[in-house]
Motif scaffolding. Structure first.
Motif: not given
Length: 199
Positions: A31-48
């Protein structure tokens, strides 16, 4: 219950508890890894998205800057052209003033009187040389086109011809001649300046 069975039961409970704790720990980590991946994906999307927005803003600023530079260049071209036209007009006025000699005035007066016909009143500047005024008067007295020749204190240079029977009057002076020449030459000068700026 025997001691062996009790040990076995304790061992089984321990194993089950450890397995349950391991499973729960594994789920928590997943769950922590999934949440971390979701945060990373969100950050990458926001960064783009931020990068895309920044690129758009930079492009818009660049386009505005280019448009402003083009407008400034056009404004400068028009300003320089207008200043050159003023200089050319001033030079033309000086040249006409210099060449508006008494001899030229005599020729102009005689030519105008000849072309206009009869019923004419002529006004000459009061400051005009007496010899020239007499010369013009003498030459015009031979003509029956002229009704009168007077001197006008308000007329500084040039002369005024009035068609008495029709009620119109024209003043011919260096300023008027320069203005007419300027009106005729300005469009040609503008064209020359445009051609020069395009080369």
């Amino acid at each position: 219950m025997s001691e062996k069975t009790l040990d076995k039961l304790i061992a089984t409970l321990k194993t089950e508890a450890i397995d349950a704790a391991d499973n729960e720990a594994k789920q928590i980590v997943e769950k922590a890894q999934a949440k971390a991946q979701k945060i990373v994906d969100g950050a990458e999307s926001k960064s783009k998205e931020l990068l895309h927005h920044a690129e758009k803003e930079a492009e818009a600023t660049l386009n505005k800057g280019e448009a402003a530079l083009k407008q400034a260049a056009r404004d400068l071209t028009v300003s320089v052209r207008n200043e050159l036209l003023k200089l050319l007009k001033a030079a033309l006025e000086r040249e006409v003033e210099t060449n508006f000699t008494p001899e030229l005035m005599e020729k102009a007066v005689l030519k105008v009187i000849e072309n206009v016909g009869s019923g004419i009143a002529l006004q000459l500047p009061e400051t005009m040389e007496a010899q020239l005024a007499k010369k013009i008067q003498k030459r015009l007295q031979d003509s029956d086109n002229l009704d009168s020749v007077t001197k006008d204190a308000h007329l500084l240079n040039g002369f005024t011809v009035t068609k008495t029977d029709q009620g119109w009057s024209y003043q011919i002076s260096p300023e008027e001649v320069a203005e007419l020449l300027n009106a005729h030459l300005s469009p040609k000068w503008v064209q020359i300046l445009k051609n020069e700026s395009n080369t």
